[in-house]
Design a protein around this motif. Structure first.
Motif, PDB file in Angstrom:
ATOM      1  N   UNK A 230       0.843  -1.198   0.000  1.00  0.00           N
ATOM      2  CA  UNK A 230       0.000   0.000   0.000  1.00  0.00           C
ATOM      3  C   UNK A 230       0.879   1.249   0.000  1.00  0.00           C
ATOM      4  N   UNK A 231       1.916   1.238   0.825  1.00  0.00           N
ATOM      5  CA  UNK A 231       2.815   2.385   0.887  1.00  0.00           C
ATOM      6  C   UNK A 231       3.571   2.566  -0.424  1.00  0.00           C
ATOM      7  N   UNK A 232       3.974   1.445  -1.044  1.00  0.00           N
ATOM      8  CA  UNK A 232       4.785   1.533  -2.256  1.00  0.00           C
ATOM      9  C   UNK A 232       3.968   1.913  -3.486  1.00  0.00           C
ATOM     10  N   UNK A 233       2.711   1.439  -3.551  1.00  0.00           N
ATOM     11  CA  UNK A 233       1.910   1.617  -4.763  1.00  0.00           C
ATOM     12  C   UNK A 233       0.877   2.729  -4.663  1.00  0.00           C
ATOM     13  N   UNK A 234       0.450   3.047  -3.444  1.00  0.00           N
ATOM     14  CA  UNK A 234      -0.599   4.045  -3.283  1.00  0.00           C
ATOM     15  C   UNK A 234      -0.169   5.422  -3.745  1.00  0.00           C
ATOM     16  N   UNK A 235      -0.991   6.036  -4.570  1.00  0.00           N
ATOM     17  CA  UNK A 235      -0.711   7.376  -5.067  1.00  0.00           C
ATOM     18  C   UNK A 235       0.237   7.424  -6.234  1.00  0.00           C
ATOM     19  N   UNK A 236       0.875   6.297  -6.582  1.00  0.00           N
ATOM     20  CA  UNK A 236       1.791   6.274  -7.726  1.00  0.00           C
ATOM     21  C   UNK A 236       1.283   5.315  -8.797  1.00  0.00           C
ATOM     22  N   UNK A 237       1.376   4.025  -8.519  1.00  0.00           N
ATOM     23  CA  UNK A 237       0.869   3.041  -9.478  1.00  0.00           C
ATOM     24  C   UNK A 237      -0.661   3.024  -9.484  1.00  0.00           C
ATOM     25  N   UNK A 238      -1.247   3.075  -8.294  1.00  0.00           N
ATOM     26  CA  UNK A 238      -2.716   3.036  -8.153  1.00  0.00           C
ATOM     27  C   UNK A 238      -3.193   4.209  -7.297  1.00  0.00           C
ATOM     28  N   UNK A 239      -4.331   4.799  -7.606  1.00  0.00           N
ATOM     29  CA  UNK A 239      -4.897   5.856  -6.748  1.00  0.00           C
ATOM     30  C   UNK A 239      -5.210   5.300  -5.356  1.00  0.00           C
ATOM     31  N   UNK A 240      -5.177   6.185  -4.355  1.00  0.00           N
ATOM     32  CA  UNK A 240      -5.414   5.749  -2.983  1.00  0.00           C
ATOM     33  C   UNK A 240      -6.799   5.154  -2.783  1.00  0.00           C
ATOM     34  N   UNK A 241      -7.767   5.606  -3.571  1.00  0.00           N
ATOM     35  CA  UNK A 241      -9.137   5.081  -3.424  1.00  0.00           C
ATOM     36  C   UNK A 241      -9.467   3.999  -4.431  1.00  0.00           C
ATOM     37  N   UNK A 242      -8.458   3.434  -5.085  1.00  0.00           N
ATOM     38  CA  UNK A 242      -8.694   2.384  -6.080  1.00  0.00           C
ATOM     39  C   UNK A 242      -9.040   1.066  -5.396  1.00  0.00           C
ATOM     40  N   UNK A 243      -9.761   0.179  -6.082  1.00  0.00           N
ATOM     41  CA  UNK A 243     -10.086  -1.139  -5.502  1.00  0.00           C
ATOM     42  C   UNK A 243      -8.844  -1.935  -5.099  1.00  0.00           C
ATOM     43  N   UNK A 244      -7.754  -1.771  -5.852  1.00  0.00           N
ATOM     44  CA  UNK A 244      -6.536  -2.520  -5.540  1.00  0.00           C
ATOM     45  C   UNK A 244      -5.965  -2.114  -4.183  1.00  0.00           C
ATOM     46  N   UNK A 245      -5.887  -0.803  -3.944  1.00  0.00           N
ATOM     47  CA  UNK A 245      -5.355  -0.324  -2.669  1.00  0.00           C
ATOM     48  C   UNK A 245      -6.300  -0.691  -1.523  1.00  0.00           C
ATOM     49  N   UNK A 246      -7.587  -0.506  -1.733  1.00  0.00           N
ATOM     50  CA  UNK A 246      -8.569  -0.865  -0.701  1.00  0.00           C
ATOM     51  C   UNK A 246      -8.483  -2.350  -0.378  1.00  0.00           C
ATOM     52  N   UNK A 247      -8.311  -3.178  -1.412  1.00  0.00           N
ATOM     53  CA  UNK A 247      -8.192  -4.612  -1.201  1.00  0.00           C
ATOM     54  C   UNK A 247      -6.941  -4.972  -0.401  1.00  0.00           C
ATOM     55  N   UNK A 248      -5.822  -4.293  -0.709  1.00  0.00           N
ATOM     56  CA  UNK A 248      -4.591  -4.553   0.040  1.00  0.00           C
ATOM     57  C   UNK A 248      -4.728  -4.128   1.502  1.00  0.00           C
ATOM     58  N   UNK A 249      -5.387  -2.989   1.731  1.00  0.00           N
ATOM     59  CA  UNK A 249      -5.609  -2.537   3.103  1.00  0.00           C
ATOM     60  C   UNK A 249      -6.460  -3.558   3.863  1.00  0.00           C
ATOM     61  N   UNK A 250      -7.526  -4.040   3.201  1.00  0.00           N
ATOM     62  CA  UNK A 250      -8.396  -5.027   3.837  1.00  0.00           C
ATOM     63  C   UNK A 250      -7.632  -6.307   4.152  1.00  0.00           C
ATOM     64  N   UNK A 251      -6.787  -6.752   3.211  1.00  0.00           N
ATOM     65  CA  UNK A 251      -5.996  -7.964   3.427  1.00  0.00           C
ATOM     66  C   UNK A 251      -5.032  -7.782   4.591  1.00  0.00           C
ATOM     67  N   UNK A 252      -4.389  -6.616   4.668  1.00  0.00           N
ATOM     68  CA  UNK A 252      -3.459  -6.342   5.761  1.00  0.00           C
ATOM     69  C   UNK A 252      -4.180  -6.370   7.110  1.00  0.00           C
ATOM     70  N   UNK A 253      -5.375  -5.761   7.176  1.00  0.00           N
ATOM     71  CA  UNK A 253      -6.122  -5.722   8.423  1.00  0.00           C
ATOM     72  C   UNK A 253      -6.610  -7.104   8.840  1.00  0.00           C
TER      73      UNK A 253
END
Length: 513
Positions: A230-253
């Motif tokens: 999330x730290x590496x890809x958020x805001x660069x490869x993927x937007x912070x509100x993209x499904x990919x970032x949200x999915x990674x956050x959910x997986x981490x939690x």
């Protein structure tokens, strides 16, 4: 604590009769410094060769992953090395770490595509994750806390020196041979380190358990890696509100929650939760994370600041950043050889160091915002290094001094993990600050590698870009000031546990309260 664990503490090399002599200690530390040099120099030497790697392998859009894969893998594996070294001993684990690092080096040097190089760099990072923690742990096993400052200061000095010579060495090897050799050069150095450690490190380790918490290790790795992605890809490869970032956050939690529930029932967890009942360990982890968050977040833009705002060449910008590392080396060595041995206290030097770092960051912020020259900027950069060089070695000693022997490995490695995690958050946050400052200004996106882009725009645009980037860098310095000030405030709550002059346990450890 079980009887087996108690016997381990007694049987471990902590009694006066089993103390290593100075010759053995010097030989081990020399081997460990070579090991640390391998890991410390790798990042800077590879960064220098990235343009040549792109020209050979292509794939410029994913070039950053050559560095990111290594960092993510090394950071996420640090706690695992610590725990396994507590169970199986330091020597087998440092062998494993070096051999995995060298395997990754060979594969990286032979890579024929960027995807292969990214995968092999991740393998190299898995090995690198054990180098720093295990070196600190082994020094902690051999040298009592009251005498450990000089050895821990040497570790900081190795990292500082390697960060300076790495870019130069990378450029020379790439020009004279090829980028492949920046990886192959690790092999003879690693072989020397293996031989030296094998001959010098002869202290027996009485393992207290052979049980491996596979499920806990998997859950911890999944949670940590997801968060780092999330730290590496958020805001660069993927937007912070993209499904990919949200999915990674959910997986981490989810993985993190399951991990906490699991380790509460596991008799020998990969990361014991009772570590976090130790006040010294908790406060030390927070301070280290904040300190490196501020330092790496701001220092990331030193080359950009010097080249774009101050108008110097790329070669000269490296020399202008040098005082930061020189300051780290000087303060680390003075602390280890003079301050700590004479006072026997680790907290006062850290309070002074973070106070000095906070003032230095504030001066840098003011200097950048008001167009001050090198006469203001360079002393502040040097003072920042002096201040931060007093923090890392002393904090490692404080944690090792407060933890029981059976948790020394995992505690030291987890402290290193929080330090790296703070640095990653700082880099991501400072990048977001810079992007927000320049967004909507229709300016060329600058990085250290394309600062020449301003030469192709009109003089009016150049002047506007100079103002915007000056303000943006000043903002990152301001953020660094605030973060390091928070670290200083937290530091005041750190217990001052008397340093042991031997390897025995404290009968009463205030750090646990």
């Amino acid at each position: 604590m079980t009887t087996g664990k108690q016997n381990t503490v007694a049987a471990a090399p902590q009694d006066g009769a089993g103390q290593p002599d100075r010759r053995e200690i010097r030989a081990v530390i020399l081997g460990l410094m070579i090991v640390l040099g391998l890991g410390a120099i790798d990042q800077s030497i590879v960064a220098t060769a990235l343009p040549r790697i792109v020209s050979d392998l292509g794939g410029i859009t994913h070039l950053s992953w050559v560095v990111s894969a290594y960092v993510l893998a090394s950071t996420s594996t640090m706690p695992l090395y610590g725990k396994l070294s507590d169970q199986y001993g330091r020597k087998p684990l440092i062998y494993v770490a070096i051999l995995i690092f060298l395997l990754g080096s060979v594969l990286s040097g032979a890579a024929q595509s960027l995807l292969q190089l990214i995968i092999f760099r991740a393998i190299q990072g898995i090995g690198a994750g054990g180098l720093l923690p295990l070196a600190q742990i082994i020094i902690g096993d051999l040298v009592p806390p009251a005498q450990r400052g000089r050895s821990q200061g040497s570790i900081a000095a190795v990292f500082a020196v390697c960060s300076v010579i790495g870019p130069v060495l990378g450029g020379v090897i790439t020009d004279l041979l090829s980028w492949h050799w920046i990886f192959y050069v690790n092999l003879p150095v690693g072989a020397v380190a293996l031989v030296m450690i094998g001959r010098a490190l002869k202290r027996p380790h009485q393992s207290h358990s052979r049980r491996i918490d596979y499920l806990g290790a998997a859950l911890l790795t999944i949670s940590t890696t997801s968060f780092l992605l999330v730290l590496a890809l958020g805001g660069s490869e993927w937007p912070w509100n993209s499904p990919n970032i949200i999915g990674l956050v959910a997986l981490a939690l989810v993985a993190g929650i399951f991990f906490v529930f699991h380790v509460r029932r596991e008799p020998e967890p990969v990361l014991p939760l009772d570590l976090f009942n130790n006040r010294t360990f908790v406060i030390a982890s927070v301070v280290m994370a904040l300190a490196f968050m501020g330092m790496l977040g701001a220092s990331l833009f030193f080359p950009l600041f010097f080249q774009v705002v101050m108008g110097v060449s790329a070669a000269h910008s490296g020399f202008l950043t040098g005082p930061l590392m020189i300051g780290v080396v000087i303060s680390s060595m003075v602390n280890g050889r003079v301050l700590l041995p004479r006072s026997g206290r680790y907290k006062p030097a850290q309070v002074f160091g973070l106070t000095l770092a906070t003032i230095a960051f504030a001066v840098l912020s003011w200097g950048a915002a008001t167009s001050q020259g090198f006469v203001v900027i360079e002393p502040a950069v040097f003072a920042l290094g002096l201040g931060l060089g007093l923090v890392m070695p002393n904090m490692t000693i404080a944690v090792q001094n407060a933890l029981p022997f059976t948790h020394r490995g995992v505690g030291t490695a987890t402290l290193a993990f929080f330090r790296s995690l703070g640095g990653l958050i700082g880099v991501t946050g400072s990048g977001a600050i810079l992007a927000r400052q320049v967004s909507g200004m229709n300016l060329p996106p600058l990085t250290e590698g394309n600062v020449g882009a301003l030469a192709n725009v009109s003089p009016e645009t150049q002047a506007a870009a100079l103002v915007v980037y000056r303000r943006a860098v000043a903002t990152t310095f301001t953020a660094g000031t605030i973060i390091v000030l928070l670290a200083l405030i937290v530091l005041f709550f750190l217990p001052e546990v008397p340093l042991r002059t031997h390897h025995g346990e404290h009968k009463d450890q205030p750090g646990k309260r």
